[in-house]
Enzyme design. Structure first.
Site, PDB file in Angstrom:
ATOM      1  N   LYS A   1      -3.422   3.697  -2.968  1.00  0.00           N
ATOM      2  CA  LYS A   1      -4.644   4.448  -3.205  1.00  0.00           C
ATOM      3  C   LYS A   1      -4.363   5.861  -2.777  1.00  0.00           C
ATOM      4  O   LYS A   1      -4.036   6.119  -1.634  1.00  0.00           O
ATOM      5  CB  LYS A   1      -5.789   3.898  -2.357  1.00  0.00           C
ATOM      6  CG  LYS A   1      -6.303   2.577  -2.830  1.00  0.00           C
ATOM      7  CD  LYS A   1      -7.531   2.204  -2.042  1.00  0.00           C
ATOM      8  CE  LYS A   1      -7.616   0.707  -1.878  1.00  0.00           C
ATOM      9  NZ  LYS A   1      -7.624   0.268  -0.518  1.00  0.00           N
TER      10      LYS A   1
ATOM     11  N   ASP B   1       0.819  -1.213   0.000  1.00  0.00           N
ATOM     12  CA  ASP B   1       0.000   0.000   0.000  1.00  0.00           C
ATOM     13  C   ASP B   1       0.849   1.258   0.000  1.00  0.00           C
ATOM     14  O   ASP B   1       2.036   1.226   0.275  1.00  0.00           O
ATOM     15  CB  ASP B   1      -0.860   0.029   1.269  1.00  0.00           C
ATOM     16  CG  ASP B   1      -2.107  -0.796   1.087  1.00  0.00           C
ATOM     17  OD1 ASP B   1      -2.376  -1.226  -0.037  1.00  0.00           O
ATOM     18  OD2 ASP B   1      -2.816  -1.007   2.096  1.00  0.00           O
TER      19      ASP B   1
ATOM     20  N   MET C   1      -7.513   9.144   9.623  1.00  0.00           N
ATOM     21  CA  MET C   1      -8.066   9.731   8.384  1.00  0.00           C
ATOM     22  C   MET C   1      -8.962  10.919   8.708  1.00  0.00           C
ATOM     23  O   MET C   1      -9.958  11.152   8.035  1.00  0.00           O
ATOM     24  CB  MET C   1      -8.894   8.674   7.612  1.00  0.00           C
ATOM     25  CG  MET C   1      -8.112   7.440   7.264  1.00  0.00           C
ATOM     26  SD  MET C   1      -9.146   6.098   6.639  1.00  0.00           S
ATOM     27  CE  MET C   1      -9.752   5.356   8.145  1.00  0.00           C
TER      28      MET C   1
HETATM   29  N1  SAH Z   1      -4.013   0.155   9.218  1.00  0.00           N
HETATM   30  C1  SAH Z   1      -3.472   1.459   9.522  1.00  0.00           C
HETATM   31  C2  SAH Z   1      -4.456   2.564   9.304  1.00  0.00           C
HETATM   32  C3  SAH Z   1      -4.874   2.739   7.871  1.00  0.00           C
HETATM   33  S1  SAH Z   1      -5.980   4.067   7.650  1.00  0.00           S
HETATM   34  C4  SAH Z   1      -2.934   1.449  10.954  1.00  0.00           C
HETATM   35  O1  SAH Z   1      -3.207   0.520  11.711  1.00  0.00           O
HETATM   36  O2  SAH Z   1      -2.228   2.386  11.321  1.00  0.00           O
HETATM   37  C5  SAH Z   1      -4.920   5.369   7.176  1.00  0.00           C
HETATM   38  C6  SAH Z   1      -4.768   6.384   8.272  1.00  0.00           C
HETATM   39  O3  SAH Z   1      -3.914   5.881   9.263  1.00  0.00           O
HETATM   40  C7  SAH Z   1      -4.177   7.694   7.865  1.00  0.00           C
HETATM   41  O4  SAH Z   1      -5.103   8.578   7.275  1.00  0.00           O
HETATM   42  C8  SAH Z   1      -3.692   8.224   9.190  1.00  0.00           C
HETATM   43  O5  SAH Z   1      -4.747   8.734   9.945  1.00  0.00           O
HETATM   44  C9  SAH Z   1      -3.229   6.949   9.867  1.00  0.00           C
HETATM   45  N2  SAH Z   1      -1.781   6.746   9.686  1.00  0.00           N
HETATM   46  C10 SAH Z   1      -1.175   5.736   9.059  1.00  0.00           C
HETATM   47  N3  SAH Z   1       0.168   5.855   9.131  1.00  0.00           N
HETATM   48  C11 SAH Z   1       0.406   6.971   9.832  1.00  0.00           C
HETATM   49  C12 SAH Z   1       1.586   7.634  10.268  1.00  0.00           C
HETATM   50  N4  SAH Z   1       2.804   7.163   9.977  1.00  0.00           N
HETATM   51  N5  SAH Z   1       1.448   8.754  10.997  1.00  0.00           N
HETATM   52  C13 SAH Z   1       0.237   9.251  11.298  1.00  0.00           C
HETATM   53  N6  SAH Z   1      -0.900   8.672  10.900  1.00  0.00           N
HETATM   54  C14 SAH Z   1      -0.833   7.548  10.192  1.00  0.00           C
END
Ligand code: SAH
Length: 494
Positions: free
Chosen positions: A59, A37, A174
Site C-alpha cells: 500500500k 507488504d 506514521m
Molecule cells: N507493524 C509495524 C508498523 C506498521 S505502521 C511495526 O510493528 O513496526 C507503518 C509505520 O511503521 C511507518 O509509517 C513507520 O512509522 C513505522 N516503521 C516501519 N518500519 C520502519 C523502519 N524500518 N524505520 C522506521 N519506521 C518504521
C-alpha cells in the site's frame, strides 16, 4: 480429510532480514503462498520456498494497491484450499498492522491461523540508532502511538495530557506528516520544548538515517532534511543517548546496497562477510539445483573421475546410493578442481587428488559437473586428455527472484553490481533483461565492479560500463574497493 490449510500472520521485523524470528523464518520456508507488504524487506523473500507464490499487497500512502478486504479474501481463499499461507507484515503484526482485522476474518471463515510476533519498528529502529527505549535513569515507561488515524484530519485523537505528562519515551508511527501537530500538542500539554526528539527513517536497513532535535526545533529540521515515512518519531530523554554514529551506522559498509552476481545455488561466503560488515547484499539471481541422478549403467567404475564442484560430488554419491552401489565398485582415482571440491570428496571418506598429480597419458578421464560447466570444459580440456563428460546437475533460476529484484529497484536499492566471474555476468544479465532492464541503463544508476579482466571483458561486451576491476580477485580487494566507493545513498541524502 483434505489437507488442512493454515494462515500464519508473521512479523517480518523492521527491515534487517536477520530480525525475523526463527519461527517466522521456518513458516516462510514452508509457505506455498506468501502475501507481503511494502515495508517488508524484499530480500526476505529470497528465503521462501522456490515454489512459493508471491503476492504483493503493497500500500503506497493514498494509493491502495490491494485493499484490505481483498487481502482478507485472498487469505481465506488460499487457506480454504488447504495451503500454508504466510502473511508477512513489517515489524510486529499486532502493532498498527491490522492483524486484528485479518484474524477476525479468518476466524469467521473457519480458517486456522497463528500469529507470529516480530520486532516492532519503535524498538528495533531505536536500537539500531543506538537508543534503548527504556533506561533505568532516563525512562521508566514507553508508549507506542499512531501519528495518523482515520479521522478526516488524520490527526489522532489521543489523551495528549496523559501522554505529555505521564510517559517518558513515546514512539510515534506514521507520524511525519503530522509532526507539527504532534510537537504542538505535547508542548501545549506541558512537555518541555527542550525535550529531545530523534527521528529514524528506514531504521535497521541500509537506508537508515536519523535526525536529532528537540520538540521546539524538530519540525524545521525535518522539513529541511526532507524526512519522510517510514520513520519513527522518538520523543523523550533517551533520544539524547545517541551521540554521533550508532554501532550500526558505523559499520564499514553501512548504507551500501550490493548486488552480488551468482551462477549457482550456493550462498557465497563473501556475501555473508559483506553483510557482517554492514552491507545489504542481494545474491542474484537465486538459482535452484536440479540433480540428474545417474543410472547404474552410466556410472563409470573403472575410470578416473574429475569433479568440477562439491555439488557434482554430492550428486555422484547420491547416484551410488540410489542404485545401491557400494563405493568399492569404483576403481578409478578421484580428482577435484578446487580445494572445496577435494574437501567435499573427503566428507565421503575419499581422497581427492589435484589434477597436476595426474599422468596426462593415463586412461580415460571422466569429468563430472553441472551442464554449463561441462560445456565449457569440453572446449578447455579436449586436446589434452582422452575424456568423457557427465552432467550431474543443472541450475535454473528461481522465477520469484525477479520479483525481489523489481521491488529493490522500486526502492532504489540497486546501487553496486559485483561480477565475481564470467558466468555471473551471463545469469545476471539474462535476469535483468527478463525484468526489462538493460546493462546500459542499469550502468547509469549503479556502479559495476568486476573481479578480474575476464569478467570485465564479458561485462563490457554485454553492455555495462565497468567502474572498477579488482587488483586481485579476492574478498580483501573487494572490501577495499567498496570502502573507496565515491557515492552512497547516505552521502546522496546528506
Ligand atoms: N507493524 C509495524 C508498523 C506498521 S505502521 C511495526 O510493528 O513496526 C507503518 C509505520 O511503521 C511507518 O509509517 C513507520 O512509522 C513505522 N516503521 C516501519 N518500519 C520502519 C523502519 N524500518 N524505520 C522506521 N519506521 C518504521
Amino acid at each position: 480429510m483434505g489437507k488442512q490449510g493454515c494462515v500464519y500472520l508473521v512479523g517480518a521485523g523492521p527491515g534487517d532480514i536477520g530480525l525475523v524470528t526463527a519461527k517466522g523464518y521456518q513458516y516462510l520456508q514452508q509457505a506455498e503462498v506468501v502475501l507481503y507488504d511494502r515495508l517488508v524487506n524484499p530480500l526476505l523473500l529470497e528465503y521462501a520456498s522456490p515454489q512459493a507464490e508471491f503476492i504483493y499487497c503493497g500500500k503506497m500512502p493514498k494509493k491502495h494497491i490491494l485493499r484490505q478486504e481483498a487481502i482478507n479474501d485472498l487469505l481465506i481463499q488460499h487457506g480454504l484450499e488447504g495451503k500454508k499461507v504466510v502473511r508477512l507484515k513489517g515489524g510486529d503484526p499486532s502493532v498498527f498492522g491490522r492483524v486484528g482485522e485479518e484474524a477476525e476474518a479468518l476466524e469467521q471463515a473457519g480458517v486456522p491461523y497463528e500469529i507470529v510476533p516480530g520486532i516492532t519498528a519503535g524498538i528495533g529502529a531505536a536500537a539500531y540508532a543506538g537508543v534503548p527505549v527504556t533506561h533505568r535513569e532516563h525512562s521508566l515507561s514507553f508508549a507506542v502511538i499512531t501519528g495518523h488515524d482515520k479521522s478526516p484530519s488524520g490527526e489522532p485523537l489521543i489523551d495528549w495530557h496523559a501522554l505529555a505528562k505521564g510517559i517518558d519515551t513515546i514512539a510515534f508511527y506514521m507520524g511525519i506528516g503530522n509532526l507539527p501537530h504532534i510537537a504542538d500538542q505535547l508542548i501545549s500539554h506541558g512537555r518541555s520544548p527542550d525535550t529531545p526528539v530523534l527521528l529514524i527513517q528506514w531504521g535497521t536497513t541500509g537506508k537508515q538515517r536519523t535526525l536529532q532535535g528537540s520538540l521546539a526545533n524538530i519540525v524545521g529540521k525535518a522539513k529541511t532534511a526532507q524526512f519522510k515515512n517510514p520513520a519513527i518519531i522518538l520523543v523523550g530523554e533517551v533520544s539524547e543517548i545517541k551521540k554521533g554514529e550508532s554501532w550500526f551506522e558505523s559499520k564499514p559498509l553501512f548504507s551500501q546496497h550490493l548486488l552480488l552476481g551468482r551462477a549457482s545455488d550456493e550462498q557465497s561466503a563473501i556475501g555473508q562477510h559483506l553483510r557482517d560488515q554492514g552491507a545489504e547484499v542481494f545474491e542474484f539471481p537465486r538459482m535452484q539445483l536440479k540433480k540428474n541422478l545417474l543410472k547404474e549403467t552410466d556410472i563409470p567404475t573403472d575410470k578416473d573421475l574429475l569433479f568440477l564442484s562439491p555439488a557434482s560430488v554430492d550428486v555422484f554419491f547420491a547416484s551410488l546410493q540410489a542404485n545401491k552401489m557400494d563405493i568399492r565398485h569404483i576403481q578409478g582415482d578421484f580428482y577435484g578442481v578446487s580445494p572445496k571440491t577435494v574437501k567435499a570428496l573427503a566428507s565421503y571418506h575419499c581422497v581427492g587428488k589435484e589434477m597436476s598429480e595426474r599422468d596426462p597419458h593415463a586412461s580415460t578421464l571422466v569429468i563430472l559437473g553441472d551442464s554449463e560447466g561441462i560445456d565449457r570444459e569440453k572446449q578447455r580440456y579436449s586436446f589434452v586428455f582422452d575424456q568423457d563428460f557427465i552432467a550431474t546437475h543443472t541450475y535454473t533460476r528461481v522465477p520469484q527472484t525477479l520479483q525481489t529484484f523489481r521491488r529493490l529497484q522500486e526502492e532504489e536499492r540497486i546501487e553496486t553490481i559485483i561480477f565475481p566471474n564470467v558466468r555471473a555476468v551471463k545469469t545476471v544479465t539474462e535476469s535483468f533483461q527478463e525484468c526489462g532492464e538493460s546493462p546500459e541503463n542499469i550502468s547509469m544508476y549503479a556502479q559495476v565492479i568486476c573481479f578480474g579482466e575476464k569478467s570485465k571483458q564479458a561485462a563490457v561486451k554485454a553492455g555495462y560500463s565497468v567502474d572498477k576491476v579488482l587488483s586481485e580477485p579476492t574478498e580483501k580487494a573487494l572490501f577495499e574497493a567498496l570502502l573507496q566507493k565515491e557515492f552512497s545513498l547516505a552521502a546522496a541524502f546528506s
